[in-house]
Design a protein around this motif. Structure first.
Motif, mmCIF file in Angstrom:
data_model
loop_
_atom_site.group_PDB
_atom_site.id
_atom_site.type_symbol
_atom_site.label_atom_id
_atom_site.label_comp_id
_atom_site.label_asym_id
_atom_site.label_seq_id
_atom_site.Cartn_x
_atom_site.Cartn_y
_atom_site.Cartn_z
ATOM 1 N N LEU A 179 0.854 -1.189 0.000
ATOM 2 C CA LEU A 179 0.000 0.000 0.000
ATOM 3 C C LEU A 179 0.890 1.240 0.000
ATOM 4 O O LEU A 179 1.808 1.353 0.801
ATOM 5 C CB LEU A 179 -0.910 0.019 1.232
ATOM 6 N N THR A 238 2.016 4.170 3.015
ATOM 7 C CA THR A 238 1.729 3.462 4.254
ATOM 8 C C THR A 238 3.050 2.839 4.686
ATOM 9 O O THR A 238 3.748 2.265 3.844
ATOM 10 C CB THR A 238 0.676 2.373 3.987
ATOM 11 N N GLU A 284 3.086 -0.877 8.897
ATOM 12 C CA GLU A 284 1.632 -0.975 8.719
ATOM 13 C C GLU A 284 1.275 -1.920 7.576
ATOM 14 O O GLU A 284 0.266 -2.620 7.640
ATOM 15 C CB GLU A 284 1.040 0.409 8.461
ATOM 16 N N LEU A 339 -1.071 -5.478 8.066
ATOM 17 C CA LEU A 339 -2.356 -5.620 7.377
ATOM 18 C C LEU A 339 -3.045 -6.979 7.539
ATOM 19 O O LEU A 339 -4.206 -7.045 7.958
ATOM 20 C CB LEU A 339 -2.146 -5.289 5.899
ATOM 21 N N PRO A 340 -2.351 -8.104 7.237
ATOM 22 C CA PRO A 340 -3.041 -9.399 7.367
ATOM 23 C C PRO A 340 -3.441 -9.705 8.807
ATOM 24 O O PRO A 340 -4.430 -10.406 9.040
ATOM 25 C CB PRO A 340 -2.021 -10.417 6.865
ATOM 26 N N ILE A 377 -4.537 -7.471 10.931
ATOM 27 C CA ILE A 377 -5.767 -6.723 11.212
ATOM 28 C C ILE A 377 -6.964 -7.591 10.847
ATOM 29 O O ILE A 377 -7.909 -7.722 11.619
ATOM 30 C CB ILE A 377 -5.804 -5.409 10.407
ATOM 31 N N ARG A 400 0.068 -6.996 17.371
ATOM 32 C CA ARG A 400 0.219 -6.819 15.939
ATOM 33 C C ARG A 400 1.520 -6.107 15.632
ATOM 34 O O ARG A 400 2.305 -6.513 14.794
ATOM 35 C CB ARG A 400 -0.955 -5.956 15.483
ATOM 36 N N ARG A 425 5.208 -9.395 4.984
ATOM 37 C CA ARG A 425 3.752 -9.360 5.077
ATOM 38 C C ARG A 425 3.155 -10.752 4.846
ATOM 39 O O ARG A 425 2.164 -11.135 5.468
ATOM 40 C CB ARG A 425 3.190 -8.379 4.038
#
Ligand SMILES: Nc1ncnc2c1ncn2[C@@H]1O[C@H](COP(=O)(O)OP(=O)(O)OP(=O)(O)O)[C@@H](O)[C@H]1O
Ligand SMILES: [Mg+2]
Lengths: 238, 403
Positions: free
Chosen positions: A108, A111, A115, A119-120, A122, A131, A167
């Motif tokens: 993204l 970002t 962050e 993401l995954p 979240i 997190r 990620r």
């Protein structure tokens, strides 16, 4: 060089495609992207998928990644028939069992690296503190400690791809799917990324399926699957 | 999850601050207009109600003619009243606090070298009771002065200021039409009405004195009546009408040649006018919210298209349809809600300035503010739904391929 996988030695492979076909369009315009693919990948394997452009590699990866479903044939993930699942059920499967690394990184914009990696988590409903910690650990694992607050625009291509890997692995998935992860990188950065993947494969026992055009990269894998015209032409074991 | 989505929405809006700002401008202006008008309208109503309260809210006025209700302005020849009519009212209608017959004329009032054009009202001591008017100094007429038609007067604050400045007026004399009047009292200041007339610009003289020495007739123009507290003025009004029809010998089928104006009636007219105005404003607001909503839908569709790859990535990572849906719905609600809040602040600020300029009180109306928030958020939901659904229904593979 045995095109048929040894089924008896592996009672239930993690990934099993049986006679999978994918047809885009209908009638005259029908496009057979896959024609009866049989493939089994066991837990802990590192498989490279090769073949000329348009041979159906990405199509096969999308099916394995539960982003798409076969037109014909069966795809079982961990024994589950993916073709029978709804869109949302497949999303849940991706959320909990699969990690993706794309050729174009797909981070993204604007970002931070941290962050992006979060993401995954979240979507898994992991609370903020945990997190942050897990994301930072994943970034450290790909050698990006200290780069947490840089945005993709401030990172090199190799670094961006490592963020994408972080990620993909932050949720400790069962399978990592990488579609040409080194396609946009020079050979130096490519080797960095490959070493990272091999490392995860060997140390964590992460199952990896990777599409690549480069034989040098495919050499890292334990098995090479060659596609041609939507079918498996050859399988080479290292 | 909701909190993350909210923060995400804020960030997405902030990234396209200019675009977002322009998008919600419709909502901002619509909401601001409604808040301003409703607040100012509330202030004006409060001011008028207060004025009427000063005038005496349980006051009724009896006048000859047909008031506002006359057919096509054709005036029936209307006889003035007489003192006997006022006496009959006081005698025959229960629950009256006071009755004040009046006759008035615009005249010059002269004191030494000073003179001023003012309204001279011939009346009785009931006048200050009906109008609920205190005396600043001195006293009102006594029965002897009223009966004898003495040349005494009570002056209003404006007249006192014009003629005497800082000097003591009680006991001094002023001239009206070459007749000298002795000042026996000064009325307390009432200020201006909301229509800008100065209520303190008057001189009161005994009715009989006015009739004999100024007007030269026995006419009574307006009879003021005040009902006791807690008495319904509409019932008093009905009885007054019946009595007057009798006294003025009006045939059963004929129209009244007089009318009674009820202050409470004026208050309720005001209220219903305000209600009509509010309804109209509501319609204007609905249109502007609709236009604003379409703007939001448009920009959300653009946003979904721009972020197709992001949506694909999120789906690949494990976002379900409802996660994507929520993301875009929350974004449009936050966008519209921010527009609503900006509109409210702008509207309140404008109303504050407007209230000061118009000289009306600032009446904060929490109801309309809540309504504005709810409606603008509602616009976000309604007009954000379609773009959000479009995003949620995207095919992940197509979305990932999107350039
Ligand atoms: N959505 C689609 N609609 C129609 N045809 C498609 C679609 N996706 C893929 N194809 C076709 O299916 C065939 C296989 O495509 P695929 O993307 O799997 O190739 P690939 O092996 O990944 O090629 P490359 O190495 O260039 O990425 C191609 O001929 C492509 O044109
Ligand atoms: Mg491909």
């Amino acid at each position: 060089m045995n095109p048929a996988p040894a089924r008896d030695s592996e009672p239930q492979p993690l990934i099993r495609l049986t006679g999978v076909s994918k047809i885009y369009g209908t009638g005259q315009a029908a496009m057979h992207a896959l024609r009866g693919v049989d493939l089994a990948v066991a837990k802990g394997e590192f498989v490279a998928v090769m073949g000329p452009s348009g041979s159906g590699k990405s199509t096969c990866m999308n099916i394995i990644g539960c982003l798409d479903t076969p037109t014909r044939g069966s795809y079982r993930f961990n024994g589950i028939e993916v073709g029978d699942l709804s869109r949302d059920q497949r999303a849940i499967l991706r959320r909990h069992c699969l990690g993706f690394v794309f050729q174009g990184f797909n981070l993204l914009n604007r970002t931070s690296a941290l962050e992006n990696v979060e993401l995954p988590l979240i979507y898994r409903g992991v609370p903020l503190r945990q997190r942050r910690r897990q994301a930072a650990t994943a970034l450290a694992a790909v050698g990006l400690a200290g780069w947490e607050h840089h945005t993709p625009g401030e990172l090199s291509g190799g670094q961006q791809q490592r963020v994408a890997i972080a990620r993909a692995i932050v949720t400790t998935p069962e399978v990592l799917l990488a579609d040409e992860p080194t396609g946009n990188l020079d050979s130096e950065r490519s080797l960095e990324v490959m070493r990272l993947l091999t490392d995860f494969n060997q140390r964590e026992g992460l199952t990896i399926v990777m599409v690549t055009h480069e034989p040098d990269m495919a050499a890292f894998a334990s098995r090479q699957i060659h596609f041609k015209d939507g079918a498996i032409e050859a399988i080479r074991t290292a | 999850m909701w909190w993350e989505t909210f923060m995400l929405a804020l960030r997405a809006i902030q990234r396209n601050a200019l675009r977002s700002g322009l998008t919600v401008l419709g909502i901002v202006i619509g909401v601001a207009a409604v808040i301003t008008m409703v607040t100012l309208g509330g202030g004006a109503t409060a001011k008028v109600t207060e004025d009427i309260g000063k005038l005496g809210s349980n006051m009724l006025q009896l006048r000859p003619g047909q008031g506002f209700h006359g057919p096509g302005g054709a005036r029936v020849s209307a006889e003035p009243f007489e003192v006997a009519d006022a006496e009959a009212l006081a005698r025959e209608i229960a629950n009256l606090e006071a009755v004040a017959p009046t006759a008035s004329r615009s005249m010059q009032v002269i004191q030494g070298n000073e003179n001023r054009s003012t309204t001279v009202i011939g009346t009785t001591d009931g006048f200050v009771l009906v109008r609920d008017w205190d005396l600043e100094a001195g006293r009102i007429f006594n029965p002897g002065e009223l009966r004898g038609g003495k040349a005494v007067c009570v002056i209003g604050e404006t007249v006192r200021e014009a003629l005497f400045g800082g000097l003591e007026p009680i006991g001094e004399t002023v001239r009206l039409d070459r007749i000298s009047f002795k000042i026996i009292g000064v009325l307390a200041a009432k200020g201006q009405t909301s229509f800008g007339t100065d209520q303190d610009d008057l001189v009161l003289v005994p009715l009989r004195t006015f009739q004999r020495r100024i007007a030269g007739n026995t006419d009574v123009q307006v009879i003021y009546v005040s009902a006791r507290d807690g008495v319904a003025t509409d019932r008093v009004k009905t009885r007054m009408e019946r009595l007057m029809r009798e006294r003025r010998r009006i045939a059963p089928e004929a129209e009244d040649d007089f009318f009674v104006r009820d202050m409470q009636e004026i208050v309720s007219t005001m209220t219903s006018t305000t209600r009509v105005l509010t309804t109209l404003l509501g319609a204007v607001a609905a249109v502007s919210l609709l236009v604003g909503g379409i703007g939001i839908m448009n920009i959300m569709l653009v946003s979904v298209t721009e972020r197709t790859r992001e949506i694909g990535t999120r789906m690949a990572i494990g976002a379900m349809e409802r996660d994507v849906m929520r993301q875009f719905l929350v974004e449009s609600v936050v966008l519209a809600g921010l527009g609503g809040i900006c509109g409210i602040l702008l509207g309140l600020a404008a109303a504050g300035v407007g209230a000061r300029l118009m000289g009306v009180p600032f009446v904060f109306n929490p109801g309309i503010v809540c309504l504005a928030v709810i409606f603008s958020a509602g616009v976000g939901i309604v007009f954000g739904y379609f773009p959000a659904r479009k995003a949620a229904r995207l095919d992940p593979i197509e979305a990932l391929r999107h350039e």
